[in-house]
Design an enzyme around this catalytic site. Structure first.
Site, short mmCIF file in Angstrom:
data_model
loop_
_atom_site.label_atom_id
_atom_site.label_comp_id
_atom_site.label_asym_id
_atom_site.label_seq_id
_atom_site.Cartn_x
_atom_site.Cartn_y
_atom_site.Cartn_z
N ASP A 56 2.50 1.31 -8.07
CA ASP A 56 3.30 1.61 -6.88
C ASP A 56 2.37 2.14 -5.80
O ASP A 56 1.48 2.95 -6.10
CB ASP A 56 4.35 2.67 -7.19
CG ASP A 56 5.49 2.12 -8.03
OD1 ASP A 56 5.37 0.98 -8.52
OD2 ASP A 56 6.51 2.82 -8.18
N HIS B 128 -0.62 -0.61 -14.33
CA HIS B 128 -0.27 -1.62 -15.32
C HIS B 128 -1.16 -2.85 -15.16
O HIS B 128 -1.83 -3.03 -14.14
CB HIS B 128 1.20 -2.01 -15.15
CG HIS B 128 2.16 -0.90 -15.44
ND1 HIS B 128 3.09 -0.95 -16.46
CD2 HIS B 128 2.34 0.31 -14.84
CE1 HIS B 128 3.79 0.17 -16.48
NE2 HIS B 128 3.36 0.95 -15.50
N SER C 54 -4.17 7.87 -6.40
CA SER C 54 -5.50 7.43 -6.02
C SER C 54 -5.44 5.98 -5.55
O SER C 54 -4.53 5.61 -4.81
CB SER C 54 -6.47 7.60 -7.17
OG SER C 54 -7.79 7.40 -6.75
#
Length: 422
Positions: A195, A265, A391
């Site tokens: 995200d 992911h 980050s």
């Protein structure tokens, strides 16, 4: 006993007396002029008026100096008659404010150098310890609610919405999501790993990658030296990564804000062959900082996972930032980031090709599909690792030249949404 301001007061009284005398003389000259006095009185009047003006200016200056003298002498008396500046080490906040105020007046290059010299690794380790402190149950909801309000966290997507469930800040930052809130885009061969917000994307040209528009960094400095051999001695580092002349090298940068979901992911089905850990600084990766710090992603601590996908070379790099020194990869329990034993400017490799059968199977984390001697096979959408706060993820991959991104700079994106297609 200390006497305050006696010289300034005496001087002020003397000047006031002189002004009064001159005013009286002026008044007498005016009266004599009215009675028919000569021109000499007019000259005398102009001189006295000029002298009066100068005297008034001196009085004003002295009055302006008196408060400064008053403060100085009162402090001197309070400290026992000796006024000496305290050492900077006894006034850290004052010293920091002084540094910041002076740096604001310096050129941009000096300010960047000053920022790079800050002990960001030490601060991040301290923040990591603070994140691990267990909070009292009654304090958890107020603190987490403040964080949610500040950064716009959507807790309706969290697997556990009860704020009392998270024992410390670290657990709250690394909260899991409900399984159905991040569906995978089946029509895209490449999906978002996290995200966040798209900082930049496109083709890699001249072995330089753009971290933000107009600011680049070296691909070789970012990934480190490669063991692959090329038949053409004059080939660039970019060409060294390509397996076919019909393919091109692409990149995409995803910035994770503090309020975003902090796990990353697998963006596609691929096999990880090498993990390379680069110890380094932990400067902010905020887009504003990325615009002024050249090669920011090469300076910061990062973990690069490199391997192969169906079209050739593939790399996913997790870049650390301030207060995000901890980067965890679920299938690599030996990885330890922001550790004091590591020095900047070095890198540490671990090959999964030779030792794949010895790795821990982290299938319970949802990350690893298969671990064998050929590397670590990851499924599309599987959880790979996590940050402690937020980050950046950088994808570098080989694909056919007709690969097209379905993105816009600055757009918001979520895990599983398509990045591009063929």
């Amino acid at each position: 006993m200390v006497r305050f301001f006696s010289p300034p007061r005496r001087r002020e009284r003397d000047l006031l007396r002189q002004v009064r005398r001159q005013r009286r003389a002026t008044d007498r000259d005016k009266e004599s002029e009215k009675d028919g006095g000569g021109g000499g009185g007019g000259v005398r009047t102009r001189r006295t008026a000029r002298f009066s003006t100068v005297s008034l200016v001196l009085i004003i200056i002295i009055r302006l100096q008196v408060p400064q003298l008053a403060l100085r002498r009162r402090l001197t008396a309070f400290s026992g008659g000796v006024c000496r500046p305290a050492p900077w080490r006894r006034r850290p906040i004052t010293f920091l404010c002084y540094i910041l105020s002076v740096s604001a007046l310096r050129p941009l290059t000096n300010r960047v150098a000053l920022y790079r010299s800050l002990p960001t690794r030490l601060l991040s380790r301290a923040w990591g310890r603070l994140n691990g402190v267990e909070l009292p149950t009654w304090l958890r909801k107020p603190i987490y609610s403040l964080y949610i309000w500040t950064f716009g966290v959507n807790m309706q997507e969290a697997a556990v919405e009860d704020l009392h469930h998270y024992r410390n800040l670290g657990e709250f930052f690394r909260r899991r999501l409900k399984p159905a809130v991040r569906p995978l885009c089946a029509s895209s061969c490449l999906t978002s790993p996290a995200d966040g917000r798209i900082l930049h994307f496109g083709r890699v040209k001249n072995s330089e990658v753009e971290q933000v528009k107009g600011v680049t960094y070296s691909l070789e400095n970012f990934l480190g030296p490669q063991k692959r051999q090329s038949n053409n001695s004059s080939s660039s580092f970019r060409d060294l990564l390509l397996s076919s002349p019909d393919n091109d090298l692409f990149h995409v940068v995803v910035y994770l804000a503090p309020g975003d979901y902090h796990c990353f992911h697998s963006p596609t089905d691929w096999k990880v062959e090498l993990r390379r850990h680069f110890p380094g600084s932990l400067m902010s990766v905020n887009p504003g900082v990325a615009r002024v710090v050249k090669e920011l992603f090469c300076l910061n601590e990062r973990v690069a996972l490199t391997g192969q996908w169906q079209y050739g070379f593939f790399s996913l790099t997790a870049v650390g930032a301030t207060n995000v020194g901890s980067i965890r990869v679920y299938f690599d329990q030996e990885l330890q980031t922001n550790a004091p034993r590591y020095s900047k400017g070095s890198f540490h490799d671990r090959s999964y090709v030779a030792t794949g059968d010895q790795l821990l199977n982290a299938a319970d984390e949802g990350g690893v599909v298969d671990v064998d001697g050929g590397g670590v096979a990851l499924q599309k959408g599987a959880a790979v690792g996590e940050f402690n706060l937020g980050s950046t993820i950088v994808l570098l991959f080989e694909a056919p030249k007709d690969f097209n991104f379905n993105l816009k700079p600055g757009q918001r994106i979520r895990v599983g949404e398509g990045l591009g297609s063929l």
